[in-house]
Design a protein around this motif. Structure first.
Motif, PDB file in Angstrom:
ATOM      1  N   TYR A  31       0.846  -1.188   0.000  1.00 43.72           N
ATOM      2  CA  TYR A  31       0.000   0.000   0.000  1.00 43.72           C
ATOM      3  C   TYR A  31       0.885   1.242   0.000  1.00 43.72           C
ATOM      4  N   GLU A  32       0.256   2.404  -0.154  1.00 40.99           N
ATOM      5  CA  GLU A  32       0.961   3.679  -0.225  1.00 40.99           C
ATOM      6  C   GLU A  32       1.085   4.272   1.181  1.00 40.99           C
ATOM      7  N   GLY A  37      -3.832   7.382   1.601  1.00 44.18           N
ATOM      8  CA  GLY A  37      -4.354   6.062   1.277  1.00 44.18           C
ATOM      9  C   GLY A  37      -4.710   5.210   2.475  1.00 44.18           C
ATOM     10  N   ILE A  73     -10.793   1.713   0.224  1.00 45.31           N
ATOM     11  CA  ILE A  73      -9.421   2.156  -0.048  1.00 45.31           C
ATOM     12  C   ILE A  73      -8.533   1.004  -0.526  1.00 45.31           C
ATOM     13  N   ALA A  99      -7.858   7.139  -2.856  1.00 47.81           N
ATOM     14  CA  ALA A  99      -6.978   6.432  -1.925  1.00 47.81           C
ATOM     15  C   ALA A  99      -6.665   5.036  -2.440  1.00 47.81           C
ATOM     16  N   CYS A 100      -7.673   4.366  -2.979  1.00 49.52           N
ATOM     17  CA  CYS A 100      -7.468   3.027  -3.527  1.00 49.52           C
ATOM     18  C   CYS A 100      -6.515   3.081  -4.722  1.00 49.52           C
ATOM     19  N   ALA A 102      -4.147   5.290  -5.198  1.00 46.61           N
ATOM     20  CA  ALA A 102      -2.804   5.546  -4.678  1.00 46.61           C
ATOM     21  C   ALA A 102      -2.186   4.265  -4.133  1.00 46.61           C
ATOM     22  N   ASN A 103      -3.000   3.482  -3.432  1.00 42.12           N
ATOM     23  CA  ASN A 103      -2.493   2.222  -2.887  1.00 42.12           C
ATOM     24  C   ASN A 103      -2.148   1.236  -3.999  1.00 42.12           C
TER      25      ASN A 103
END
Length: 264
Positions: A31-32, A37, A73, A99-100, A102-103
Motif C-alpha cells: 500500500y501507499e 491512502g 481504499i 486512496a485506492c 494511490a495504494n
C-alpha cells in the motif's frame, strides 16, 4: 449522455508512491505510505481486520476473475490482485477511490495490470446518484436533503449489463464480493440473471444498521432463490435464513457465502 466511469489509470497522482508492505492471510499486501491512502490503518489494523472473510477469500479467490463491489481504499482489492487472475472493482466515493488508486499505484506493474478499478456504484440502472464522500468504510448511496448535501458527491452508477459489455473478462467471473453499506438490497436482485448464468461464488455483507429486518430478509430470500447453498462465514454452518438477528461480525452485520455445490 452519461459519461463513462472514471478509471484508476486516468488518475494522476500528485506524488510518487512510497510502497509499504504488510502481511495479510498469507499474502504480502503493498500500500501507499506517504499520501492519503489510509496508511496508518493498514499498518495498525489491517492484519486483524475481517479475518474470517479472508479465510473465504483464501479458499475461493486464487486464479479467479473477481468482481469486487465496494472497494473502499483497497483492503480486499490489493489482496485479491496478488492471487486472482483479474479483479474488476467498483468504488463510488471519490475520496476512497483516489486512496485506492494511490495504494494500487504502490504495487508492481504486473499487480496493477490485474486490476480494473472504476469510480462507480453498481445499481439496477445506469444513472447519476448521490453518494456520501467521507472516504471511510461507511460511505453509502441515498437521497440527501439540501441540508445534508455538504460532503455529498454525484456518482456514476452502472448496471451489470454495462460492466459485462465494457469488460468482457467478467464473462469468466468466478467470485463476487458485495459490501455496499446497505445497497445490497438493490445490488443482489440486479445480479440475479448474471449469477444464474455465470455461477460464481458470491460473498455478501449484510448491514442491519442501515436496513430494516424486512429489507435484509428480502435480500436473503433473493439469495435463496438463486443459490442452492447458503453458508455462514465459517464455510461449514448452513446459513440460518430464519434468524431473528442479522447483527454480528466485525462490521456489525452478518456475512453470507453463496455456493453452487455443497462445501466439504
Amino acid at each position: 449522455a452519461l459519461q463513462k466511469p472514471r478509471l484508476c489509470v486516468s488518475m494522476r497522482l500528485s506524488v510518487q508512491p512510497l510502497p509499504q508492505m504488510v502481511s495479510k492471510a498469507g499474502v504480502d499486501v503493498t500500500y501507499e505510505q506517504a499520501g492519503g491512502g489510509g496508511a496508518a490503518w493498514f499498518w495498525q489494523g489491517y492484519r486483524e481486520w475481517e479475518q474470517a472473510s479472508f479465510q473465504v477469500f483464501e479458499r475461493f479467490v486464487p486464479q479467479q476473475v473477481v468482481l469486487d463491489i465496494g472497494a473502499w481504499i483497497g483492503p480486499t482489492v490489493l489482496w485479491e490482485a496478488k492471487v486472482a487472475k483479474h479483479v474488476v472493482a467498483l468504488e463510488p466515493s471519490i475520496k476512497a477511490f483516489r486512496a485506492c488508486c494511490a495504494n494500487l499505484a504502490a504495487n508492481e506493474d504486473d499487480v496493477q495490470s490485474r486490476v480494473t478499478l472504476l469510480n462507480a456504484a453498481l445499481d439496477g440502472q445506469d444513472r447519476m446518484v448521490q453518494y456520501s464522500n467521507k472516504g471511510d468504510s461507511e460511505d453509502r448511496m441515498q437521497a440527501y436533503s439540501e441540508k445534508q448535501r455538504a460532503g455529498v458527491v454525484d456518482a456514476r452508477a452502472v448496471t451489470i449489463e454495462y460492466l459485462r459489455a465494457s469488460y468482457p473478462i467478467l464473462e469468466k467471473v468466478g467470485f463476487v464480493k458485495v459490501d455496499a453499506e446497505g445497497y445490497e438490497r438493490v445490488i443482489v436482485p440486479s445480479l440475479r440473471q448474471f449469477l444464474r448464468e455465470k455461477r460464481p461464488v458470491l460473498f455478501v455483507s449484510l448491514h442491519p444498521a442501515v436496513l430494516s429486518k424486512e429489507q435484509i430478509k428480502a435480500v436473503v430470500q433473493e439469495l435463496k432463490l438463486v443459490f442452492p447453498f447458503l453458508w455462514e462465514v465459517d464455510m461449514m454452518t448452513p446459513f440460518d435464513t430464519e434468524r431473528s438477528d442479522f447483527g454480528g461480525g466485525s462490521h456489525g452485520g452478518t456475512d453470507v457465502l453463496c455456493t453452487w455445490t455443497r462445501l466439504a
